[in-house]
Scaffold this motif. Structure first.
Motif, short mmCIF file in Angstrom:
data_model
loop_
_atom_site.label_atom_id
_atom_site.label_comp_id
_atom_site.label_asym_id
_atom_site.label_seq_id
_atom_site.Cartn_x
_atom_site.Cartn_y
_atom_site.Cartn_z
N GLY A 184 -6.53 -9.44 -3.54
CA GLY A 184 -7.60 -10.35 -3.19
C GLY A 184 -8.96 -9.89 -3.65
N LYS A 185 -9.00 -9.10 -4.72
CA LYS A 185 -10.29 -8.63 -5.22
C LYS A 185 -10.50 -9.11 -6.65
CE LYS A 185 -9.38 -4.42 -2.69
NZ LYS A 185 -8.61 -3.23 -3.01
N ARG A 186 -11.63 -8.68 -7.23
CA ARG A 186 -11.83 -8.94 -8.66
C ARG A 186 -10.76 -8.15 -9.42
NH1 ARG A 186 -17.67 -10.24 -9.21
NH2 ARG A 186 -17.65 -9.76 -11.41
N GLY A 187 -10.27 -8.75 -10.50
CA GLY A 187 -9.17 -8.10 -11.21
C GLY A 187 -9.62 -6.99 -12.12
N GLN A 188 -10.28 -5.99 -11.56
CA GLN A 188 -10.76 -4.89 -12.40
C GLN A 188 -9.80 -3.71 -12.32
OE1 GLN A 188 -14.74 -4.63 -10.74
NE2 GLN A 188 -15.54 -5.75 -12.50
N PRO A 189 -9.27 -3.30 -13.47
CA PRO A 189 -8.24 -2.26 -13.48
C PRO A 189 -8.67 -0.96 -12.81
CG PRO A 189 -8.34 -3.32 -15.59
CD PRO A 189 -9.49 -3.85 -14.81
N ARG A 190 -7.66 -0.24 -12.31
CA ARG A 190 -7.92 1.03 -11.64
C ARG A 190 -7.74 2.18 -12.61
NH1 ARG A 190 -3.93 0.27 -6.47
NH2 ARG A 190 -5.10 -1.35 -5.41
N ASN A 191 -8.34 3.28 -12.24
CA ASN A 191 -8.10 4.51 -12.98
C ASN A 191 -6.67 4.97 -12.80
OD1 ASN A 191 -10.09 5.82 -14.56
ND2 ASN A 191 -11.38 5.96 -12.75
N LYS A 192 -6.10 5.49 -13.87
CA LYS A 192 -4.76 6.03 -13.77
C LYS A 192 -4.79 7.47 -14.24
CE LYS A 192 -3.09 2.29 -15.97
NZ LYS A 192 -2.15 1.41 -16.66
N PRO A 193 -4.10 8.41 -13.66
CA PRO A 193 -3.30 8.29 -12.44
C PRO A 193 -4.16 8.14 -11.19
CG PRO A 193 -3.38 10.59 -13.18
CD PRO A 193 -4.12 9.75 -14.20
N PRO A 194 -3.61 7.81 -10.05
CA PRO A 194 -2.19 7.59 -9.80
C PRO A 194 -1.68 6.30 -10.44
CG PRO A 194 -3.47 6.96 -7.88
CD PRO A 194 -4.43 7.56 -8.85
N PHE A 195 -0.52 6.38 -11.01
CA PHE A 195 0.10 5.21 -11.60
C PHE A 195 0.65 4.32 -10.49
CE2 PHE A 195 -0.08 8.09 -15.14
CZ PHE A 195 -0.39 7.24 -16.19
N PRO A 196 0.80 3.01 -10.78
CA PRO A 196 1.31 2.11 -9.75
C PRO A 196 2.65 2.55 -9.17
CG PRO A 196 0.54 0.85 -11.62
CD PRO A 196 0.46 2.29 -12.00
N ALA A 197 3.46 3.23 -9.98
CA ALA A 197 4.77 3.67 -9.48
C ALA A 197 4.60 4.59 -8.28
CB ALA A 197 5.54 4.39 -10.58
N VAL A 198 3.47 5.27 -8.19
CA VAL A 198 3.23 6.18 -7.07
C VAL A 198 2.32 5.53 -6.03
CG1 VAL A 198 2.34 8.44 -6.42
CG2 VAL A 198 3.46 8.14 -8.62
N GLU A 199 1.26 4.90 -6.51
CA GLU A 199 0.34 4.25 -5.59
C GLU A 199 -0.13 2.94 -6.20
OE1 GLU A 199 -2.57 6.87 -3.61
OE2 GLU A 199 -3.97 5.23 -3.95
N GLY A 200 0.45 1.84 -5.77
CA GLY A 200 0.13 0.56 -6.37
C GLY A 200 -0.44 -0.41 -5.37
N VAL A 201 0.22 -1.54 -5.24
CA VAL A 201 -0.32 -2.58 -4.37
C VAL A 201 -0.26 -2.13 -2.91
CG1 VAL A 201 1.84 -3.92 -4.18
CG2 VAL A 201 -0.36 -5.07 -3.99
N PHE A 202 -1.30 -2.39 -2.18
CA PHE A 202 -1.47 -1.98 -0.78
C PHE A 202 -1.23 -0.47 -0.61
CE2 PHE A 202 0.41 -6.37 -0.59
CZ PHE A 202 -0.81 -7.02 -0.53
N ARG A 203 -1.60 0.28 -1.69
CA ARG A 203 -1.48 1.75 -1.69
C ARG A 203 -0.05 2.24 -1.51
NH1 ARG A 203 -5.93 3.62 -4.01
NH2 ARG A 203 -7.49 2.06 -3.64
N LYS A 204 0.90 1.42 -1.88
CA LYS A 204 2.31 1.82 -1.78
C LYS A 204 2.92 1.87 -3.18
CE LYS A 204 2.66 1.81 2.74
NZ LYS A 204 2.05 3.01 3.26
N PRO A 205 4.03 2.59 -3.33
CA PRO A 205 4.68 2.63 -4.65
C PRO A 205 5.02 1.20 -5.10
CG PRO A 205 5.71 4.18 -3.16
CD PRO A 205 4.75 3.39 -2.34
N THR A 206 4.73 0.92 -6.37
CA THR A 206 4.91 -0.43 -6.86
C THR A 206 5.53 -0.41 -8.25
OG1 THR A 206 2.93 -1.09 -5.65
CG2 THR A 206 3.70 -2.60 -7.34
#
Lengths: 491, 172
Positions: A184-206
């Motif tokens: 529900g935010k602006r679609g601005q990409p995050r810094n990686k790492p952490p990669f989504p596989a470890v910390e993704g949507v709602f701060r859970k593995p994704t």
């Protein structure tokens, strides 16, 4: 001529395949049933790894490897299906969503089973209104038939699928941009790492997967790994000792558009050449191929000298381009490359999310330079500066000759390379949008430099004949490094 | 956005049908804020465009600040902050459509509707005097095989020529 091999698209045109009953007649959901009856979740993940399936969304990263990064002990884990198809030239997911949404649901079920995922969000492009309608209807039907929800088919497996509409931002196709947008935010990409596989949507593995990747899963499970790996070439990656197999297995939904007679989606084994693909798509509309964009508008362009490049992940990477999402755009001899670049740069200047300074300011700058050149105001100055070298008197100094300088072309390359450097493959931005901008900008300019120079010189758009517009292969920065890799089987 | 500005607007609230849909939506996410985009889509469908009152309402529903809603609304091109026509015509003008003469279609629409092209900050510029149509250029609509394409509200029209555009407009 190369034959189409329809697997994902096999039943696409069957009437009412979007309904559960008809889908069921064509083996629908039997692959999922096979998965839960015959295999353990870990075995499915191993099968996907062994199949060599590479993500079809753009990066071409091994799906099985991506899954192996997901910690199994942190719950909940989420699956995000990337249906935000917005790369210019790509349109294969649209047809899956509109015509055969149950196939995607079956793929999601298999992924959820393998990874122990209970909640899936399908991030679907806001403009795909029909696709969303069909998908929502299919999800509803799957719930009614007991293939989604709690305790599926009495196995104790719980899976929920929700569709989530985007709102027209290209950057939300980037996996972390998608995750931000989903939160529900602006679609601005995050810094990686952490990669989504470890910390993704709602701060859970994704796990984030493209529609096409997920649609491959039922067939890998249904027909086995051996059947799947027969399709497409496997190369030897000689950077490793002993050489590591580099799989380009399976089929790809090639989307071909532009100057061909029958544009459309063609499902073919990976690894055919550009020339073959154009032939499959009904041949060229026009006299001669001027250029081919091999993987959506972000991919570096190929000249007519490079048409024997094989369209698979490895070969295109070696040719300093990429397969990306498989959107092939063909241009014939009447096209002006400066004009095409202007169109693409307008797209990127519009779609930059504005988060990183090099991209926020660099993209409009590049667009303005190309606009200036196309308008005939390119800073030619064809300024001449003394050329230094060994002069007549045998000493180092001014040779008396002059060198033509195209100030704007140097500036264009410099600005683009400062967003992301195409030679060193490093980017000064958070996400790979930066490289998606500088790749076309630099490759068009370097490979079609004569046309850019002529445009600046003449002060108006000049379309040169194909042979004159293109730099010869020996001067082409990408052609130099290009080699067709040996098939692994040959070694 | 000042409080005064919000108060002079007509307050906004979901109708019964949208409220039902919203109640179903909100249960899908572990945090309320995540329902932002679907909720804004619902609100825009009902109100026509996102007014400050809509933002305030959505912010209260999702338990976030109004500024956060504004933040999102300004990011995504599909949300309008100004009134638009009854029919929003989106003309794709990215490379594959450009190679198939989308400019002809765009010029024809401009002449026929007698309007300019809307920009993201000035939608009124592309809206016809009778408020029926809004003409805008958009980036790739992912239908490059049937280019040039336009979208009129939720419907996609393919392989367009000026004659086909006339037909589409007549049948609206």
């Amino acid at each position: 001529m190369v034959e189409e091999r329809r697997i994902l698209y096999e039943h696409l045109d069957v009437p009412d395949i979007n309904t559960f009953d008809v889908f069921r007649q064509y083996d629908g959901y039997t692959r999922f049933e096979k998965a839960i009856a015959e295999y353990q979740p870990e075995e499915i993940a191993q099968m996907v790894l062994d199949s060599g399936l590479k993500g079809r969304g753009g990066a071409g990263f091994s799906t099985g490897e991506k899954w192996s990064f997901v910690p199994r002990d942190i719950k909940p884990c989420y699956l995000c299906c990337n249906a935000d198809e917005s790369e210019p030239g790509t349109f294969s997911n649209r047809y899956v969503l509109e015509k055969n949404p149950h196939l995607l649901i079956e793929g999601i079920l298999i992924c959820c089973y393998a990874m122990g995922i209970e909640t899936t969000y399908i991030y679907i492009r806001g403009e795909f209104t029909l696709g969303k309608k069909m998908l929502d209807a299919a999800i509803k039907e799957a719930y009614e038939k007991g293939y989604l929800g709690k305790d599926i088919r009495g196995t104790g497996l719980n899976v929920d699928i929700y569709s989530h509409p985007g709102a027209g931002a290209y950057i939300c196709g980037e996996e972390t941009g998608l995750i931000e947008s989903l939160e529900g935010k602006r679609g601005q990409p995050r810094n990686k790492p952490p990669f989504p596989a470890v910390e993704g949507v709602f701060r859970k593995p994704t796990v984030v997967q493209n529609v096409e990747t997920l649609c491959n899963l039922p067939f890998i499970v249904g027909n086995g790994v051996e059947w799947y790996t027969q399709m497409g070439p496997t190369y030897a990656d000689t950077r490793f000792d002993p050489p590591k197999p580099d799989a380009n297995t399976g089929t790809k939904l090639y989307c071909i558009s532009g100057d061909v007679n029958e544009p459309g989606v063609y499902e073919l084994d990976l690894g055919l050449t550009c020339t073959e693909l154009i032939e499959v798509a009904g041949g060229l509309r026009g006299e001669e191929v001027k250029a081919v964009i091999p993987g959506g508008s972000s991919a570096p362009i190929l000249t007519h000298y490079e048409l024997d490049t094989r369209l698979d992940f490895t070969s295109l990477t070696l040719a300093k381009s990429m397969l990306g999402s498989g959107g092939i755009i063909v241009m014939n001899e009447t096209r002006n490359i400066v004009d095409c670049l202007l169109n693409i740069m307008k797209f990127y200047a519009h779609e930059s999310c504005g988060q990183c300074t090099p991209c926020r300011w660099g993209t409009p700058w590049v667009r303005d330079i190309v606009q200036r050149i196309a308008d005939g105001n390119g800073r030619k100055d064809t300024i001449t500066r003394p050329k230094f070298g060994v002069a007549e008197n045998g000493r180092w100094g001014d040779t008396g000759e002059t060198e033509e300088i195209y100030e704007d072309l140097d500036l264009l390359e410099s600005v683009a390379n400062n967003i992301a450097n195409v030679d060193t493959m490093t980017w000064n931005t958070i996400c790979v949008f930066g490289i998606a901008v500088s790749w076309p900008a630099v490759s068009y300019m370097r490979k079609f430099r004569p046309e850019f120079e002529a445009t600046i010189r003449e002060g108006k758009l000049v379309t040169l004949p194909v042979a004159e517009a293109t730099v010869p292969p020996e001067e082409n920065y990408a052609y130099q490094q290009r080699f067709v890799p040996k098939e692994f089987a040959d070694l | 956005m000042s409080e005064e500005l919000i108060q002079i607007e007509t307050p906004f609230a979901f109708n019964a049908e949208n409220q039902r849909e919203f109640d179903e939506l909100i249960g899908r996410y572990p945090i309320k804020e995540a329902a932002m985009l679907p909720t804004l889509h619902l609100a825009q469908r009902q109100a026509g465009y996102i007014t400050p009152a809509v933002m305030k309402y959505v912010a209260e529903l999702l338990e976030v600040t109004v500024m956060k809603v504004k933040d999102v609304v300004t990011f995504y091109p599909m949300f309008f902050e100004e009134p638009v026509g009854e029919y929003v015509i989106r003309v794709c003008h990215t490379l594959p459509c450009a190679l198939r003469d989308c400019k002809v279609v765009l010029d024809h629409l401009k002449a026929k509707l007698d309007t300019d092209i809307a920009s993201e900050t000035n939608l009124a510029k592309g809206t016809t005097a009778d408020g029926k149509f809004t003409l805008m250029k958009v980036e790739c609509l992912a239908s490059c095989d049937v280019a040039p394409v336009i979208m009129v509200n939720d419907d996609l029209y393919k392989n367009l020529t000026p004659e086909k555009v006339d037909e589409v407009l007549d049948n609206l």
